[in-house]
Design an enzyme around this catalytic site. Structure first.
Site, PDB file in Angstrom:
ATOM      1  N   CYS A  96       0.845  -1.190   0.000  1.00  0.00           N
ATOM      2  CA  CYS A  96       0.000   0.000   0.000  1.00  0.00           C
ATOM      3  C   CYS A  96       0.884   1.246   0.000  1.00  0.00           C
ATOM      4  CB  CYS A  96      -0.895  -0.023   1.237  1.00  0.00           C
ATOM      5  SG  CYS A  96      -1.728   1.537   1.580  1.00  0.00           S
ATOM      6  N   GLU A  97       0.623   2.159  -0.913  1.00  0.00           N
ATOM      7  CA  GLU A  97       1.471   3.345  -1.004  1.00  0.00           C
ATOM      8  C   GLU A  97       1.200   4.352   0.110  1.00  0.00           C
ATOM      9  OE1 GLU A  97      -0.817   6.319  -4.111  1.00  0.00           O
ATOM     10  OE2 GLU A  97       0.524   4.815  -4.941  1.00  0.00           O
ATOM     11  N   HIS A  98       0.112   4.176   0.847  1.00  0.00           N
ATOM     12  CA  HIS A  98      -0.207   5.119   1.918  1.00  0.00           C
ATOM     13  C   HIS A  98       0.562   4.822   3.205  1.00  0.00           C
ATOM     14  CE1 HIS A  98      -4.268   5.496  -0.348  1.00  0.00           C
ATOM     15  NE2 HIS A  98      -3.376   6.344  -0.817  1.00  0.00           N
ATOM     16  N   HIS A  99       0.727   3.530   3.520  1.00  0.00           N
ATOM     17  CA  HIS A  99       1.406   3.158   4.762  1.00  0.00           C
ATOM     18  C   HIS A  99       2.605   2.238   4.536  1.00  0.00           C
ATOM     19  CE1 HIS A  99      -2.798   4.121   6.013  1.00  0.00           C
ATOM     20  NE2 HIS A  99      -2.164   4.755   6.978  1.00  0.00           N
ATOM     21  N   GLN A 137      -5.265  -0.466  -4.659  1.00  0.00           N
ATOM     22  CA  GLN A 137      -5.986  -1.546  -5.329  1.00  0.00           C
ATOM     23  C   GLN A 137      -6.792  -1.046  -6.524  1.00  0.00           C
ATOM     24  OE1 GLN A 137      -8.107  -4.164  -2.669  1.00  0.00           O
ATOM     25  NE2 GLN A 137      -9.485  -4.873  -4.277  1.00  0.00           N
ATOM     26  N   HIS A 165      -6.211  -5.782   3.349  1.00  0.00           N
ATOM     27  CA  HIS A 165      -5.239  -4.713   3.551  1.00  0.00           C
ATOM     28  C   HIS A 165      -4.794  -4.687   5.012  1.00  0.00           C
ATOM     29  CE1 HIS A 165      -5.905  -2.470  -0.354  1.00  0.00           C
ATOM     30  NE2 HIS A 165      -6.899  -3.345  -0.356  1.00  0.00           N
ATOM     31  N   CYS A 167      -3.172  -2.482   6.436  1.00  0.00           N
ATOM     32  CA  CYS A 167      -3.321  -1.146   7.022  1.00  0.00           C
ATOM     33  C   CYS A 167      -4.687  -0.991   7.684  1.00  0.00           C
ATOM     34  CB  CYS A 167      -3.105  -0.061   5.968  1.00  0.00           C
ATOM     35  SG  CYS A 167      -4.276  -0.099   4.598  1.00  0.00           S
TER      36      CYS A 167
END
Length: 205
Positions: A96-99, A137, A165, A167
């Site tokens: 995941c590019e956010h976390h 995703q 996920h 996260c």
């Protein structure tokens, strides 16, 4: 016993490193610094090789970062089919590019051939390529459809991705077992509800 090779790669300023894989050395160096900022001792036995392991992990899990998804489908064959071609239950792992924590699951890919087809393993390779990068995703699902559409010019393409996920499971709302489903389509699959329903039946949905 201290692993001298590990110290050379992660404890040396990356500007002074002479290892052949400079990017890996740079990442390992900064992972070591992160451990120090977190209050850990990167020289203790359990963490001694961790910076190098993390650098190698990122190298593996981000191996698709600079790969054009369409290039994975560059070997095609002049052939037609009376029905759809569907490859289901393609497992994948992504970050995941956010976390920067993993999300993982299965992708199902189908297309209605025009004048050309592609080897079935290439569809699995495509999923692997678009997942091995910092990703979300929704974009991953669209990238699968766009790549097949561009490479094969079929009558229609559809992809459904299901993922868990971490996260959401290990942090934040902490809801383990929750799954996210995304779907993207082009051509006849985008316009024809009956075709989409047939695809869903064929993958057991």
């Amino acid at each position: 016993m201290i692993n001298e090779q590990s110290l050379t790669s992660s404890n040396t300023d990356p500007g002074q490193a002479s290892q052949p894989n400079q990017e890996r050395v740079n990442v390992a160096y900064h992972v070591r610094k992160i451990l120090e900022l977190l209050g850990e001792n990167p020289d203790r036995e359990g963490l001694l090789d961790t910076p190098d392991r993390v650098a190698k992990m990122f190298e593996e899990m981000l191996s698709g970062l600079n790969v054009d998804p369409v290039s994975v489908l560059n070997t095609t064959f002049e052939e037609t089919s009376d029905g759809p071609v569907i490859v289901s239950d393609i497992t994948f792992y992504s970050l995941c590019e956010h976390h920067m924590v993993p999300f993982f699951g299965k992708a199902h890919v189908g297309y209605l051939p025009g004048k050309r087809i592609v080897g079935l393993s290439k569809l699995a390779r495509l999923v692997e390529t678009v997942s091995q990068r910092l990703q979300v995703q929704e974009r991953m699902t669209s990238q699968i459809v766009n790549a097949v559409t561009t490479a094969l010019e079929p009558e229609g393409v559809i992809a459904l991705v299901e993922a868990e996920h971490t996260c959401m499971c290990a942090r934040g709302v902490k809801k383990p077992g929750s799954r996210t489903t995304t779907i993207a389509a082009s051509g006849r699959y985008k316009d024809d509800v009956a075709l989409r329903q047939e695809f869903l039946r064929m993958i057991g949905k």
